[in-house]
Scaffold this active site. Structure first.
Site, PDB file in Angstrom:
ATOM      1  N   GLY A  55      62.132  66.538 -65.769  1.00  0.00           N
ATOM      2  CA  GLY A  55      62.338  68.120 -65.392  1.00  0.00           C
ATOM      3  C   GLY A  55      63.588  68.763 -66.441  1.00  0.00           C
ATOM      4  O   GLY A  55      63.935  67.789 -67.050  1.00  0.00           O
ATOM      5  N   CYS A  82      61.847  59.970 -67.218  1.00  0.00           N
ATOM      6  CA  CYS A  82      62.845  61.080 -68.064  1.00  0.00           C
ATOM      7  C   CYS A  82      63.822  61.619 -66.884  1.00  0.00           C
ATOM      8  O   CYS A  82      64.544  60.681 -66.443  1.00  0.00           O
ATOM      9  CB  CYS A  82      61.898  62.075 -68.476  1.00  0.00           C
ATOM     10  N   TYR A  83      63.928  62.549 -66.455  1.00  0.00           N
ATOM     11  CA  TYR A  83      64.676  63.332 -65.449  1.00  0.00           C
ATOM     12  C   TYR A  83      64.600  62.157 -64.229  1.00  0.00           C
ATOM     13  O   TYR A  83      65.486  61.841 -63.202  1.00  0.00           O
ATOM     14  CB  TYR A  83      64.414  64.636 -64.983  1.00  0.00           C
ATOM     15  N   HIS A 172      58.493  59.415 -72.348  1.00  0.00           N
ATOM     16  CA  HIS A 172      57.216  60.066 -71.752  1.00  0.00           C
ATOM     17  C   HIS A 172      55.939  59.101 -71.891  1.00  0.00           C
ATOM     18  O   HIS A 172      55.497  59.578 -72.876  1.00  0.00           O
ATOM     19  CB  HIS A 172      56.917  61.572 -72.071  1.00  0.00           C
ATOM     20  N   GLU A 174      53.327  59.297 -70.596  1.00  0.00           N
ATOM     21  CA  GLU A 174      51.857  60.175 -70.271  1.00  0.00           C
ATOM     22  C   GLU A 174      51.502  60.721 -71.617  1.00  0.00           C
ATOM     23  O   GLU A 174      50.460  61.277 -71.673  1.00  0.00           O
ATOM     24  CB  GLU A 174      52.303  61.202 -69.265  1.00  0.00           C
ATOM     25  N   ASP A 230      33.002  75.376 -69.413  1.00  0.00           N
ATOM     26  CA  ASP A 230      33.776  75.811 -68.104  1.00  0.00           C
ATOM     27  C   ASP A 230      33.339  76.584 -67.075  1.00  0.00           C
ATOM     28  O   ASP A 230      33.186  76.003 -65.855  1.00  0.00           O
ATOM     29  CB  ASP A 230      35.201  76.344 -68.497  1.00  0.00           C
ATOM     30  N   LYS A 369      40.013  69.568 -70.059  1.00  0.00           N
ATOM     31  CA  LYS A 369      38.406  69.800 -70.770  1.00  0.00           C
ATOM     32  C   LYS A 369      37.898  68.448 -70.569  1.00  0.00           C
ATOM     33  O   LYS A 369      36.494  68.655 -70.217  1.00  0.00           O
ATOM     34  CB  LYS A 369      38.854  70.056 -72.211  1.00  0.00           C
TER      35      LYS A 369
END
Ligand code: XMP
Length: 513
Positions: A55, A82-83, A172, A174, A230, A369
């Site tokens: 954050g 992180c945060y 991070h 991710e 999409d 995607k």
């Protein structure tokens, strides 16, 4: 149908949906919840683990988001990122301070050393790059926590209280830049939370279908089908969910690639829906006649598309829901502020101003995607449709440089089909993210047989990219280029010269117009 659930508690970081996506990738169901969600509500979801996101705040800011400390009493493992890590440390009695300049403040790729006896790093290399983005520093870790990773600048990059199942990382995991980041998340899920991997894209499909049915009831649904990945996947999902209540309007503007219109129509033949294919080629070509300026071409196509769609929608009468194939990266991009307009991107699909309806449905809004492609396969759409490379809304109109004629479009269609066929045959399609042919408005002299020719130059474009914001030109082997060139000049009338575009983006763009 109940799954093990992980709750991603959102503290306003930019990668929150990416974390959720990683958890799904590991075969675990997850939901992103705002940090303000009452603890009772979170408890009722019976999560097997929490992931606290990053954050923008510092934990010591007055308005910094907090959690109910009782969350740490639930006996449920927590991974703080992180945060989220700093918040956990702060809440459990540690101390977080602003890092001094040049000491523990870290941004970007950082060589990191891991203690692989910690469950989070089990089976992973002891050293690797991690992606840092923090200005704060854990000056004192809470009681019961051990330091489990460090960098040259910072001694406490990861902390763990393995007894209670609490883990925190300053970087991070991710994002792709963090080597083995997904494995760390997987370790948290499987080694710490006891995940069994009971969630699949098939489950996602079933849940989405159930939710759509609940929402739509017996209402009428309208969808503008462009033939892109999409809108096609959104259409298939709606078709599966509400069948005949769905009308798909497929505006065939005559600017599609070879056989594409028929392929799209064929892909939807298996569903009992109202499928309207509007053959609008003549209308579009008439409107575009004599127009050579790229932005004008784009505008004309965008406007004409809306007009055609509007006419069709009127024939249907009352519509309750309009479906849009918005996917998660679109959500991020549209929130990105006022960057300079390089090209007025026209996405055939979103037309809320022109049709009277009650509400928009965006069933793919939280997917990335590749997840959309996976869902498309799950719904039984053919591979050629779901694996399709990006194709601009204005279609081949922006790949015929200068003014358009049906003849030029047909020439380009034939050349482009050969190009794509040969790239696929050489297996190069796996290495290239987008490739297409461009019919330039340059003519040059050639010799064929004993005769002089004065024909068009065709340009081949192929790029590698991960986000389409920047791109590098693809290194296609010479022999493949040679085969493509030979075939096109021999098989396609009106082209006597082939060039290969070796510019990256920037300074060029991917498309030529
Ligand atoms: P550029 O040419 O801007 O293209 O480097 C980046 C990506 O966007 C696609 N593109 C479009 N997509 N409507 C779309 O939906 C458009 O008007 C449009 N123009 C470009 C392009 O094919 C590439 O993938």
């Amino acid at each position: 149908m109940s799954h093990q659930t992980v709750i991603v508690l959102d503290f306003g970081g930019q990668y929150n949906q990416l974390i959720a996506r990683r958890v799904r990738e590991c075969g675990v169901y997850c939901e992103v919840k705002p940090y303000t969600t009452p603890l009772e509500q979170l408890k009722a979801m019976e999560p097997i683990g929490f992931i606290f996101t990053g954050g923008p705040n510092s934990v010591y800011d007055e308005k910094a988001p907090h959690v109910d400390p009782a969350i740490f009493e639930l006996g449920v493992p927590v991974l703080g990122i992180c945060y989220g890590c700093q918040l956990m440390a702060h809440t459990l009695g540690g101390q977080v301070t602003a890092a001094q300049e040049d000491t523990a403040r870290e941004y970007g790729k950082t060589e990191t050393y891991y203690d692989t006896t910690c469950k989070l790093f089990k089976g992973l290399p002891q050293q690797g790059i991690s992606w840092m983005s923090h200005g704060d520093y854990m000056a004192k870790v809470p009681e019961g926590f051990a330091l489990t990773a460090h960098t040259d600048a910072c001694p406490n990059v990861a902390i763990a209280d393995e007894k209670r199942g609490f883990y925190g990382v300053q970087y991070h995991p991710e994002v792709n830049h963090t080597q083995h980041g997904v494995d760390m998340i997987r370790n948290f899920l499987y080694e710490v939370c006891g995940a069994t991997g009971d969630w699949t894209m098939g489950d996602y499909k079933n849940t989405a279908i159930r939710d759509i049915r609940e929402k739509v009831g017996d209402g009428k649904v309208l969808l503008a089908l462009s033939g892109g990945v999409d809108s096609s996947v959104a259409a298939a999902l709606l078709a599966e969910a509400v069948g005949k209540q769905l009308t798909c309007v497929f505006v065939d503007h005559g600017l599609m690639r070879k056989n594409e219109g028929d392929e799209v129509e064929a892909a939807f033949a298996r569903w009992d829906i109202n499928f309207v294919r509007v053959d609008a080629e003549a209308r579009f070509l008439l409107k575009l006649a004599g127009e050579a300026e790229p932005e004008r071409k784009r505008k004309i196509i965008g406007e004409e598309f809306i007009r055609v769609f509007e006419e069709e929608a009127k024939k249907i009468g009352r519509v309750d829901y309009l479906v849009q194939g918005t996917i998660y990266p679109d959500v991020i991009e549209s929130g990105a502020g006022d960057a300079a307009v390089i090209k007025s991107h026209h996405n055939v699909g979103g037309l809320p101003d022109y049709v009277d309806f009650k509400e928009i449905i965006e069933p793919l809004r939280l997917l990335f995607k590749d997840e959309v492609r996976q869902l498309g396969r799950e719904l039984g759409l053919p591979k050629y449709l779901v694996m399709r490379q990006p194709f601009p809304g204005p279609g081949l109109a922006i790949r015929v440089i200068g003014d358009l004629t049906k003849e030029k479009l047909d020439t380009l269609r034939d050349a482009d089909a050969i190009y794509r066929e040969e790239i696929a045959a050489a297996g190069e399609d796996k290495n290239i993210n987008q490739y297409f042919a461009v019919l330039t408005n340059t003519r040059s002299v050639g010799v064929m047989g004993d005769g002089r020719t004065y024909d068009y130059t065709l340009a081949l474009r192929a790029v590698t990219t991960s986000d389409f914001m920047t791109a590098d030109w693809a290194r296609i082997p010479y022999d493949v280029l040679d085969r493509i060139s030979t075939r096109i000049v021999n098989e396609v009338k009106g082209i006597n010269r082939i060039v290969y575009d070796i510019t990256s983006k920037p300074p060029a763009t991917i498309e030529w117009e």
